[in-house]
Design a protein around this motif. Structure first.
Motif, PDB file in Angstrom:
ATOM      1  N   GLY A 197      13.548  -4.035  27.717  1.00 45.82           N
ATOM      2  CA  GLY A 197      13.687  -5.418  27.285  1.00 45.82           C
ATOM      3  C   GLY A 197      15.145  -5.806  27.102  1.00 45.82           C
ATOM      4  O   GLY A 197      15.580  -6.876  27.555  1.00 45.82           O
ATOM      5  N   TYR A 198      15.909  -4.939  26.486  1.00 43.93           N
ATOM      6  CA  TYR A 198      17.335  -5.222  26.274  1.00 43.93           C
ATOM      7  C   TYR A 198      18.114  -5.171  27.577  1.00 43.93           C
ATOM      8  O   TYR A 198      19.065  -5.937  27.764  1.00 43.93           O
ATOM      9  CB  TYR A 198      17.930  -4.258  25.247  1.00 43.93           C
ATOM     10  N   MET A 199      17.730  -4.273  28.474  1.00 46.42           N
ATOM     11  CA  MET A 199      18.400  -4.241  29.778  1.00 46.42           C
ATOM     12  C   MET A 199      18.212  -5.568  30.514  1.00 46.42           C
ATOM     13  O   MET A 199      19.156  -6.123  31.087  1.00 46.42           O
ATOM     14  CB  MET A 199      17.844  -3.080  30.618  1.00 46.42           C
ATOM     15  N   GLY A 200      16.983  -6.092  30.476  1.00 49.05           N
ATOM     16  CA  GLY A 200      16.719  -7.375  31.106  1.00 49.05           C
ATOM     17  C   GLY A 200      17.464  -8.514  30.410  1.00 49.05           C
ATOM     18  O   GLY A 200      18.003  -9.412  31.063  1.00 49.05           O
ATOM     19  N   LEU A 201      17.498  -8.471  29.097  1.00 46.11           N
ATOM     20  CA  LEU A 201      18.225  -9.484  28.321  1.00 46.11           C
ATOM     21  C   LEU A 201      19.704  -9.490  28.680  1.00 46.11           C
ATOM     22  O   LEU A 201      20.301 -10.552  28.914  1.00 46.11           O
ATOM     23  CB  LEU A 201      18.060  -9.209  26.828  1.00 46.11           C
ATOM     24  N   ILE A 202      20.296  -8.302  28.742  1.00 49.74           N
ATOM     25  CA  ILE A 202      21.734  -8.201  29.028  1.00 49.74           C
ATOM     26  C   ILE A 202      22.043  -8.739  30.421  1.00 49.74           C
ATOM     27  O   ILE A 202      22.984  -9.510  30.607  1.00 49.74           O
ATOM     28  CB  ILE A 202      22.203  -6.742  28.874  1.00 49.74           C
ATOM     29  N   ASP A 203      21.251  -8.354  31.410  1.00 51.55           N
ATOM     30  CA  ASP A 203      21.474  -8.851  32.771  1.00 51.55           C
ATOM     31  C   ASP A 203      21.313 -10.370  32.842  1.00 51.55           C
ATOM     32  O   ASP A 203      22.139 -11.070  33.432  1.00 51.55           O
ATOM     33  CB  ASP A 203      20.489  -8.191  33.751  1.00 51.55           C
ATOM     34  N   SER A 204      20.252 -10.888  32.245  1.00 56.10           N
ATOM     35  CA  SER A 204      19.968 -12.315  32.325  1.00 56.10           C
ATOM     36  C   SER A 204      21.038 -13.146  31.618  1.00 56.10           C
ATOM     37  O   SER A 204      21.537 -14.139  32.164  1.00 56.10           O
ATOM     38  CB  SER A 204      18.597 -12.598  31.709  1.00 56.10           C
ATOM     39  N   LEU A 205      21.413 -12.743  30.417  1.00 56.10           N
ATOM     40  CA  LEU A 205      22.411 -13.499  29.664  1.00 56.10           C
ATOM     41  C   LEU A 205      23.795 -13.367  30.303  1.00 56.10           C
ATOM     42  O   LEU A 205      24.569 -14.330  30.343  1.00 56.10           O
ATOM     43  CB  LEU A 205      22.434 -13.033  28.208  1.00 56.10           C
ATOM     44  N   SER A 206      24.089 -12.192  30.839  1.00 55.33           N
ATOM     45  CA  SER A 206      25.365 -12.002  31.542  1.00 55.33           C
ATOM     46  C   SER A 206      25.448 -12.925  32.754  1.00 55.33           C
ATOM     47  O   SER A 206      26.502 -13.521  33.027  1.00 55.33           O
ATOM     48  CB  SER A 206      25.530 -10.544  31.979  1.00 55.33           C
ATOM     49  N   ASP A 207      24.336 -13.050  33.495  1.00 54.17           N
ATOM     50  CA  ASP A 207      24.302 -13.959  34.643  1.00 54.17           C
ATOM     51  C   ASP A 207      24.560 -15.399  34.202  1.00 54.17           C
ATOM     52  O   ASP A 207      25.315 -16.141  34.849  1.00 54.17           O
ATOM     53  CB  ASP A 207      22.948 -13.878  35.353  1.00 54.17           C
ATOM     54  N   SER A 208      23.946 -15.810  33.095  1.00 53.69           N
ATOM     55  CA  SER A 208      24.119 -17.175  32.602  1.00 53.69           C
ATOM     56  C   SER A 208      25.558 -17.434  32.179  1.00 53.69           C
ATOM     57  O   SER A 208      26.128 -18.495  32.487  1.00 53.69           O
ATOM     58  CB  SER A 208      23.178 -17.437  31.417  1.00 53.69           C
ATOM     59  N   LEU A 209      26.160 -16.474  31.481  1.00 48.76           N
ATOM     60  CA  LEU A 209      27.546 -16.625  31.043  1.00 48.76           C
ATOM     61  C   LEU A 209      28.492 -16.696  32.246  1.00 48.76           C
ATOM     62  O   LEU A 209      29.440 -17.493  32.259  1.00 48.76           O
ATOM     63  CB  LEU A 209      27.935 -15.459  30.131  1.00 48.76           C
ATOM     64  N   GLU A 210      28.234 -15.867  33.240  1.00 45.62           N
ATOM     65  CA  GLU A 210      29.082 -15.861  34.429  1.00 45.62           C
ATOM     66  C   GLU A 210      28.966 -17.181  35.198  1.00 45.62           C
ATOM     67  O   GLU A 210      29.969 -17.729  35.674  1.00 45.62           O
ATOM     68  CB  GLU A 210      28.708 -14.685  35.325  1.00 45.62           C
ATOM     69  N   ARG A 211      27.738 -17.717  35.317  1.00 43.75           N
ATOM     70  CA  ARG A 211      27.551 -18.997  36.005  1.00 43.75           C
ATOM     71  C   ARG A 211      28.309 -20.113  35.287  1.00 43.75           C
ATOM     72  O   ARG A 211      28.954 -20.952  35.918  1.00 43.75           O
ATOM     73  CB  ARG A 211      26.054 -19.344  36.090  1.00 43.75           C
TER      74      ARG A 211
END
Length: 258
Positions: A197-211
């Motif tokens: 769950g945290y791995m998915g959270l980190i990837d998803s939020l990192s993608d949003s921050l980068e965008r």
């Protein structure tokens, strides 16, 4: 004397590192106990240095970053008792070279400032730092040393502890990276849910921050719990466990008198 004692007082632990020429020589971690006195902390620091055969008088100086105000002065005093030298305290009085582009710069924790500075000095790039500690923090720092902000989320272990405290039938477990996605026991179900769950959270939020930043960021994992997931993320992250200490060392050196 080129060795510097670096101290990071977090919510759960006190980490001590001896650095020489911006490289870690040795490190030590003990519990951040609000009941211990300055003298007791001094005994722990003496034991650490003695066990590594490092004489206190061989240290050039020390610096402390702290997120526990009630313990800060005690730790600072303990270090000064052992080294018989001044221990700098990371505060707004010290030069960092980092521009804090936040609505209220004084809200930014010293640990985030150190990690951000360590990242930009180590990688010379626009960076996204994901620190997995008592909380999960996301920080963006540009290569020209501007701290732009980020996001905060409860830490892995705090999430597990809250879940266990709120559900009588759940048991405490040691977190580790699960091999499967379907759990066959309560312990494995917790492990899968939290870690994946945290791995998915980190990837998803990192993608949003980068965008939102508008261009690719150098993604960096740090913090004590990052070792659990560092080899299994779907995106590429650089693993840097000493990021905070690198930045703290840089701040110490920047504040030395010519």
């Amino acid at each position: 004397m080129n060795m510097i004692l670096l101290a990071d007082l977090g919510n759960r632990s006190l980490t001590l590192s001896v650095y020489e020429n911006r490289e870690e020589v040795v490190s030590f971690k003990t519990t951040a106990d609000r009941m211990k006195s300055a003298d007791e902390y001094a005994d722990s620091i003496r034991f650490f240095l003695s066990s590594k055969k490092i004489k206190p008088d061989s240290m050039k100086g020390a610096i402390l970053v702290s997120v526990i105000p009630s313990l800060t002065k005690r730790i600072q005093k303990a270090i000064q008792l052992v080294l018989n030298k001044e221990c700098l305290l990371l505060s707004r009085k010290l030069k960092t070279g980092l521009a804090i582009r936040m609505d209220n710069p004084s809200e930014v924790g010293g640990n985030l400032i150190c990690a951000a500075l360590g990242a930009v000095n180590d990688y010379q790039d626009d960076c996204l730092i994901v620190c997995l500690s008592s909380c999960v923090s996301f920080s963006i720092v540009t290569k020209d040393k501007q701290f732009l902000g980020g996001a905060l989320f409860p830490g892995l272990r705090d999430s597990v502890n809250h879940m266990i405290d709120s559900n009588a039938q759940l048991m405490e477990i040691d977190l580790s990276r699960p091999e499967k996605a379907i759990g066959k026991s309560t312990a494995s179900c917790i492990d899968i849910g939290v870690i994946k769950g945290y791995m998915g959270l980190i990837d998803s939020l990192s993608d949003s921050l980068e965008r939102e930043f508008g261009k690719p960021l150098k993604r960096i994992l740090t913090g004590p719990d990052s070792r659990i997931i560092k080899d299994y993320m779907s995106h590429k992250y650089s693993y840097h466990p000493n990021l905070l200490m690198d930045g703290l060392y840089d701040i110490y050196m920047k504040n030395q008198k010519e």
